[in-house]
Write an enzyme that holds these catalytic residues in place. Structure first.
Site, PDB file in Angstrom:
ATOM      1  N   PRO A   2       0.851  -1.325  -0.065  1.00 39.63           N
ATOM      2  CA  PRO A   2       0.068  -0.013   0.056  1.00 39.63           C
ATOM      3  C   PRO A   2       0.973   1.252  -0.106  1.00 39.63           C
ATOM      4  CG  PRO A   2      -0.478  -1.462   1.925  1.00 39.63           C
ATOM      5  CD  PRO A   2       0.563  -2.036   1.215  1.00 39.63           C
ATOM      6  N   GLU A   3       0.532   2.090  -1.055  1.00 40.77           N
ATOM      7  CA  GLU A   3       1.195   3.580  -0.767  1.00 40.77           C
ATOM      8  C   GLU A   3       0.580   4.368   0.050  1.00 40.77           C
ATOM      9  OE1 GLU A   3       3.688   5.039  -3.400  1.00 40.77           O
ATOM     10  OE2 GLU A   3       4.123   3.131  -4.312  1.00 40.77           O
ATOM     11  N   HIS A  95      -6.496 -15.469   6.189  1.00 39.71           N
ATOM     12  CA  HIS A  95      -5.370 -14.942   6.680  1.00 39.71           C
ATOM     13  C   HIS A  95      -5.725 -13.993   7.762  1.00 39.71           C
ATOM     14  CE1 HIS A  95      -3.232 -16.963   3.552  1.00 39.71           C
ATOM     15  NE2 HIS A  95      -3.934 -16.452   2.537  1.00 39.71           N
ATOM     16  N   ARG A 115       0.894 -12.048   4.171  1.00 39.36           N
ATOM     17  CA  ARG A 115       2.207 -12.409   4.199  1.00 39.36           C
ATOM     18  C   ARG A 115       2.908 -12.019   5.518  1.00 39.36           C
ATOM     19  NH1 ARG A 115       4.040  -9.787  -1.461  1.00 39.36           N
ATOM     20  NH2 ARG A 115       1.992  -9.200  -2.014  1.00 39.36           N
ATOM     21  N   ARG A 161      21.224  16.923   0.715  1.00 38.86           N
ATOM     22  CA  ARG A 161      21.378  15.563   0.692  1.00 38.86           C
ATOM     23  C   ARG A 161      22.584  15.471  -0.434  1.00 38.86           C
ATOM     24  NH1 ARG A 161      18.331  11.920   3.755  1.00 38.86           N
ATOM     25  NH2 ARG A 161      17.985  13.333   5.641  1.00 38.86           N
TER      26      ARG A 161
END
Ligand code: ZN
Length: 285
Positions: A2-3, A95, A115, A161
């Protein structure tokens, strides 16, 4: 995986369906789903029972629900985690990992995760710059969709950075919530290749890139989130549909929506990056 827009959809769903309800019973069906709660599954169940769930909140892709006792129930969706709201007595999902029943005997909250990379935990709330956050989330930066996101500070941090621009976009301590899909989409909109050096990026270009990241995620949220993983569904079990309007991600060899050049796929940190060879030339050297 998921984003951010998907996580926001789940947050809204939780807020709508569980806020204000008191927990009557907690059943942990798989201890791995509670492994981040170090005192263990029994402690998690005992401490959550009797608490009233308050607001559902989010920082980047981290999700939590405030508890009446002062702590928070933190949820990591991992790769395949789902929060489902199901009527009492509905058949258990294959699950199903954690079940939360409520005192009102209404629909129960289920954490389902094939998972098992995700999980639930109880966490202490700490103040960070005046904002209460669960301790494990304290180091996570605000995301570009956050109303309090400081774009100027993020641009300055990005340009300090010494790294590549896509790596910087994915660094959750710099800007949170931008995952692989939205990073590629924002880079395409800004006409930047992900390997460009952050310290050589102009201030205006860096600001443009972050604005595109916010915009593409807002658009995805408007469409219910992107879903490439059949395992991902939101709190009510509906998948997102944003994938139809992606410009480059997952579109190898298909024409660039701006110039028609076939989209290229390149390996990136065990995943893939998608870009237009013409609109986003690779940096020299
Ligand atoms: Zn192009």
């Amino acid at each position: 995986m998921p984003e951010l827009p998907e996580v926001e959809v789940v947050r809204r769903g939780l807020h709508e369906h569980v806020a204000g309800r008191t927990v009557a019973a907690v059943e942990v069906l798989h201890p791995r789903a509670i492994r981040r709660h170090l005192p263990g599954a029994a402690d998690f169940a005992v401490r959550l029972t009797g608490q009233t769930l308050r607001a559902a909140r989010r920082r980047g892709k981290y999700l939590w629900v405030d508890l009446s006792g002062g702590d928070a129930m933190l949820a990591h969706l991992g790769m395949s985690g789902q929060m489902l709201v199901q009527p009492v007595g509905a058949p258990d999902e294959k699950h199903l990992r954690v079940r939360v029943r409520f005192a009102d005997d209404g629909p129960e909250l289920r954490f389902v995760d094939q998972r098992t990379f995700g999980g639930l935990a109880l966490a202490e709330i700490v103040e960070v710059d005046g904002t209460p956050l669960p301790r494990p989330v304290a180091h996570i930066a605000r995301d570009p969709m956050d109303p309090a996101f400081d774009a100027d500070a993020a641009v300055a941090a990005l340009r300090r950075r010494r790294t590549e621009v896509k790596r910087a976009l994915l660094d959750q301590t710099l800007v949170s919530g931008v995952g692989n899909i939205y990073a590629d989409e924002a880079l395409w909109r800004a006409r930047l290749h992900g390997l460009r050096a952050t310290d050589k990026l102009g201030r205006a270009k860096a600001a443009e890139l972050l604005a595109h990241a916010a915009q593409v995620m807002h658009e995805a949220l408007g469409e219910g989130g992107t879903s490439f993983d059949a395992l991902y569904v939101n709190v009510n079990g509906q998948s997102g549909y944003f994938d139809r309007s992606l410009a480059v991600y997952g579109r190898e060899d298909e024409p660039c929506r701006r110039c028609g050049t076939p989209v290229r796929r390149e390996p990136f940190m065990n995943r893939s990056s998608y870009s237009c060879p013409r609109c986003q030339p690779r940096p020299r050297g």
